[in-house]
Design a protein around this motif. Structure first.
Motif, mmCIF file in Angstrom:
data_model
loop_
_atom_site.group_PDB
_atom_site.id
_atom_site.type_symbol
_atom_site.label_atom_id
_atom_site.label_comp_id
_atom_site.label_asym_id
_atom_site.label_seq_id
_atom_site.Cartn_x
_atom_site.Cartn_y
_atom_site.Cartn_z
ATOM 1 N N LYS A 326 -36.126 86.400 -114.572
ATOM 2 C CA LYS A 326 -36.690 87.701 -114.957
ATOM 3 C C LYS A 326 -35.675 88.813 -114.743
ATOM 4 O O LYS A 326 -35.476 89.682 -115.604
ATOM 5 C CB LYS A 326 -37.957 87.994 -114.138
ATOM 6 C CG LYS A 326 -39.157 87.178 -114.525
ATOM 7 C CD LYS A 326 -40.350 87.627 -113.681
ATOM 8 C CE LYS A 326 -41.567 86.773 -113.941
ATOM 9 N NZ LYS A 326 -42.719 87.164 -113.113
ATOM 10 N N LEU A 330 -34.070 91.224 -117.613
ATOM 11 C CA LEU A 330 -34.267 92.681 -117.609
ATOM 12 C C LEU A 330 -32.935 93.420 -117.551
ATOM 13 O O LEU A 330 -32.751 94.458 -118.197
ATOM 14 C CB LEU A 330 -35.148 93.090 -116.426
ATOM 15 C CG LEU A 330 -36.657 92.854 -116.613
ATOM 16 C CD1 LEU A 330 -37.405 93.097 -115.312
ATOM 17 C CD2 LEU A 330 -37.203 93.763 -117.714
ATOM 18 N N THR A 331 -31.990 92.894 -116.773
ATOM 19 C CA THR A 331 -30.660 93.515 -116.699
ATOM 20 C C THR A 331 -29.983 93.497 -118.070
ATOM 21 O O THR A 331 -29.383 94.491 -118.498
ATOM 22 C CB THR A 331 -29.773 92.763 -115.681
ATOM 23 O OG1 THR A 331 -30.386 92.827 -114.393
ATOM 24 C CG2 THR A 331 -28.383 93.364 -115.614
ATOM 25 N N GLU A 334 -31.628 96.163 -120.218
ATOM 26 C CA GLU A 334 -31.234 97.518 -119.830
ATOM 27 C C GLU A 334 -29.813 97.825 -120.293
ATOM 28 O O GLU A 334 -29.511 98.960 -120.686
ATOM 29 C CB GLU A 334 -31.336 97.675 -118.305
ATOM 30 C CG GLU A 334 -32.754 97.625 -117.755
ATOM 31 C CD GLU A 334 -33.607 98.805 -118.197
ATOM 32 O OE1 GLU A 334 -33.058 99.798 -118.711
ATOM 33 O OE2 GLU A 334 -34.846 98.726 -118.047
ATOM 34 N N VAL A 375 -42.474 90.284 -120.108
ATOM 35 C CA VAL A 375 -41.246 90.899 -119.593
ATOM 36 C C VAL A 375 -40.606 91.772 -120.674
ATOM 37 O O VAL A 375 -40.185 92.907 -120.419
ATOM 38 C CB VAL A 375 -40.253 89.817 -119.119
ATOM 39 C CG1 VAL A 375 -38.890 90.433 -118.814
ATOM 40 C CG2 VAL A 375 -40.795 89.108 -117.882
ATOM 41 N N ARG A 378 -42.759 94.913 -121.396
ATOM 42 C CA ARG A 378 -42.679 95.920 -120.326
ATOM 43 C C ARG A 378 -41.431 96.777 -120.492
ATOM 44 O O ARG A 378 -41.447 97.994 -120.280
ATOM 45 C CB ARG A 378 -42.685 95.233 -118.956
ATOM 46 C CG ARG A 378 -44.069 94.831 -118.482
ATOM 47 C CD ARG A 378 -44.102 94.612 -116.975
ATOM 48 N NE ARG A 378 -43.264 93.481 -116.568
ATOM 49 C CZ ARG A 378 -43.683 92.227 -116.531
ATOM 50 N NH1 ARG A 378 -44.919 91.924 -116.886
ATOM 51 N NH2 ARG A 378 -42.871 91.264 -116.137
ATOM 52 N N TYR A 379 -40.339 96.127 -120.901
ATOM 53 C CA TYR A 379 -39.115 96.892 -121.173
ATOM 54 C C TYR A 379 -39.365 97.891 -122.308
ATOM 55 O O TYR A 379 -38.986 99.061 -122.225
ATOM 56 C CB TYR A 379 -37.973 95.952 -121.546
ATOM 57 C CG TYR A 379 -36.806 96.661 -122.184
ATOM 58 C CD1 TYR A 379 -35.855 97.331 -121.407
ATOM 59 C CD2 TYR A 379 -36.669 96.701 -123.566
ATOM 60 C CE1 TYR A 379 -34.798 98.012 -122.000
ATOM 61 C CE2 TYR A 379 -35.621 97.376 -124.163
ATOM 62 C CZ TYR A 379 -34.684 98.027 -123.385
ATOM 63 O OH TYR A 379 -33.649 98.710 -123.970
ATOM 64 N N ARG A 382 -41.476 100.811 -121.107
ATOM 65 C CA ARG A 382 -40.749 101.703 -120.208
ATOM 66 C C ARG A 382 -39.810 102.641 -120.976
ATOM 67 O O ARG A 382 -39.560 103.768 -120.566
ATOM 68 C CB ARG A 382 -39.965 100.864 -119.192
ATOM 69 C CG ARG A 382 -39.383 101.670 -118.037
ATOM 70 C CD ARG A 382 -39.105 100.823 -116.813
ATOM 71 N NE ARG A 382 -38.308 99.643 -117.091
ATOM 72 C CZ ARG A 382 -38.737 98.400 -116.955
ATOM 73 N NH1 ARG A 382 -39.980 98.170 -116.559
ATOM 74 N NH2 ARG A 382 -37.949 97.374 -117.208
#
Length: 543
Positions: A326, A330-331, A334, A375, A378-379, A382
């Motif tokens: 996860k 996510l990294t 981003e 996942v 959610r990105y 955000r």
């Protein structure tokens, strides 16, 4: 083509009738003979002629008695009777009884006789058309009944209770009837258009009928050997049979051969047989889940719940997305690291290959996919990315899992969707109404030009470009001031105009190249757009 039976005890007259009229020109290609009413009765029952020419006075059984006995057995057969002066009253009575259309006077006068024969043949054709229409309506009624019945059953799959209004009775001559639930699907390689439904469903149903000795299922007066229901890209089937006659090995072998070197693969799942039809709703659902086994058994096309189905050498670990995976994902999001995103997501295909859990508990496999999708969403949330415009219900409901042949294709699709999603930065959101849409329309047009001979449905194109179909439809109306189908039609006709410049192509060839299965529909559409037919268009450009 028509079949004629001549019933006459005098050989000379029978032979003369065979050569007296131009039967071949009259579309009569089969002529049978009988020398008396008794033989005529037997032969008529055997060959079922479209019309009969019969004498009245014959040994053993006269013509009128033969006709009277044939009338209920062959209700669509039409009769012409041969009559002399002394038999005229018999002929008149026979015509009043029905089915005897006319009579031929002995000796025959050609002009009068040919008119009677032609009149009979016209009636035969009318009866044939009516019979075909009746058969078609009966078939459509049966299909409607089956569809309605299976729809009710399909809707009950998630319930424990079987709809009370549905009752099924099998042939009472069979005591040991077992019901078999089956689910089939045909899936194209990622990026390819699906096969026409009729093409693959006919092949699979033919496979079942060939290798499984079915017992007719009767429901509300309609009898059918196979119950089937099509929903999206899956066909749900129930057959009744005796287990001792069940041989699925040829089906398994045929599927293996049928899928060899093909871009479209057909998958076949057969569930547990049951003597109770009341369990078929739940059984169909469990059978449907067996199709997910292809994700850990990519070379298999036939799935069943028997323990000896396929020897598995897979583990039960790795059914969850761990914390490190996860965090890495996510990294990468981003940092908008497209390469890492692709590597991470496509790498999850190994989960499928190593998961016994897909076979034992498909719900855990779905939970893994749901966690991965969550996942990504959610990105998007955000960063205020309008994800609802970029993905369809396929994502939320996880129904995308039904559209891929193997794990590599599924996770490649998820990776493509993720890359599309991260391209919508905050700045891009403000540009969506301008340059972004122009780019998308250009990409869509290029895709359509490469697939004009396919069914370019809004759903298919929306999925290909990761749009919600409703949003894409609104985009066409607001940006191009036309609806989607108008856009597709104009694109097809523009392509047709270019193709028509090639003198080596027939208009019918151009029709198929532009995605029109019906030649008449193509001509009508071409004329509505260009105000001329394809032929007139060619003349106008000097061809």
């Amino acid at each position: 083509m028509c079949k004629l039976l001549i019933v006459e005890d005098e050989l000379l007259i029978r032979t003369g009738l065979k050569h007296y009229f131009p039967w071949h020109e009259l579309n009569v290609h089969e002529i049978y003979e009988a020398e008396n009413g008794a033989d005529g009765l037997k032969l008529a029952i055997e060959v079922e002629p479209d019309f009969i020419i019969s004498d009245i006075r014959m040994p053993e059984m006269n013509g009128l008695e033969m006709i009277e006995r044939l009338r209920p057995l062959l209700p669509d057969t039409v009769y012409l009777i041969l009559t002399g002066y002394n038999d005229f009253e018999y002929a008149r009575q026979a015509i009043q009884l029905g089915n005897v259309h006319d009579y031929l006077n002995k000796p025959l006068v050609y002009e009068e006789s040919i008119q009677s024969v032609q009149s009979v043949l016209e009636l035969v054709q009318l009866k044939k058309k009516e019979r075909e229409r009746r058969t078609f309506l009966e078939k459509e009624h049966r299909k409607w009944k089956e569809s309605l019945f299976m729809k009710q059953l399909f809707d009950s799959m998630d319930d424990n209770e079987f709809p009370a209004e549905i009752t099924v009775l099998s042939d009472q001559n069979h005591q040991d009837v077992m019901y078999l639930p089956m689910v089939m699907t045909n899936i194209a390689v990622y990026g390819k258009s699906p096969l026409p439904v009729q093409e693959w469903t006919n092949e699979v149903l033919g496979l079942i009928e060939k290798h499984i000795e079915t017992i007719p299922i009767t429901m509300e007066g309609v009898s059918t050997p196979i119950l089937s229901y099509l929903n999206e890209n899956k066909m749900y089937v129930i057959v009744a049979c005796e287990l001792e006659n069940l041989n699925v090995k040829p089906i398994r072998e045929h599927l293996q051969y049928m899928n060899l070197n093909q871009t479209h693969k057909t998958y076949f799942a057969i569930g547990f047989p049951s003597p109770s039809f009341q369990k078929m709703g739940q059984q169909l659902k469990q059978t449907e889940e067996l199709l997910l086994s292809r994700y850990c058994l990519p070379e298999c096309y036939y799935f069943s719940p028997e323990p000896d189905r396929v020897p598995l050498s897979v583990t039960t670990t790795g059914s969850k997305l761990d914390g490190m995976e996860k965090a890495n994902l996510l990294t990468a999001f981003e940092n908008k690291d497209i390469q890492s995103i692709r590597q991470l997501i496509t790498g999850f295909s190994n989960h499928a290959k190593n998961l016994q859990v897909i076979v034992d508990s498909p719900h855990q496999w779905l939970a893994f996919l749901q966690e991965l999708v969550s996942v990504i969403l959610r990105y998007a949330s955000r960063h205020h990315i309008p994800a609802a415009q970029i993905y369809s219900e396929d994502i939320v409901k996880l129904s995308f899992i039904n559209k891929f042949q193997n794990a590599e294709q599924l996770f490649t699709w998820l990776a493509d969707w993720s890359v599309q999603l991260i391209s919508y930065t905050n700045e891009d959101v403000n540009l969506m109404e301008n340059a972004k849409d122009s780019y998308v329309f250009s990409e869509i047009e290029n895709f359509m030009k490469q697939h004009l001979d396919h069914d370019l449905s809004l759903q298919m194109v929306a999925e290909r470009f990761f749009y919600n179909p409703s949003y894409l439809s609104r985009l066409f109306k607001t940006k191009l001031n036309k609806n989607y189908m108008t856009y597709v039609t104009e694109l097809r006709i523009r392509h047709a105009q270019e193709c028509l410049k090639d003198p080596g192509l027939l208009v019918s060839d151009v029709s198929h190249m532009c995605g029109y299965k019906s030649y008449k529909h193509f001509v009508k559409t071409f004329r509505s757009v260009t105000h001329m037919t394809p032929t007139h268009y060619r003349k106008r450009i000097g061809m």
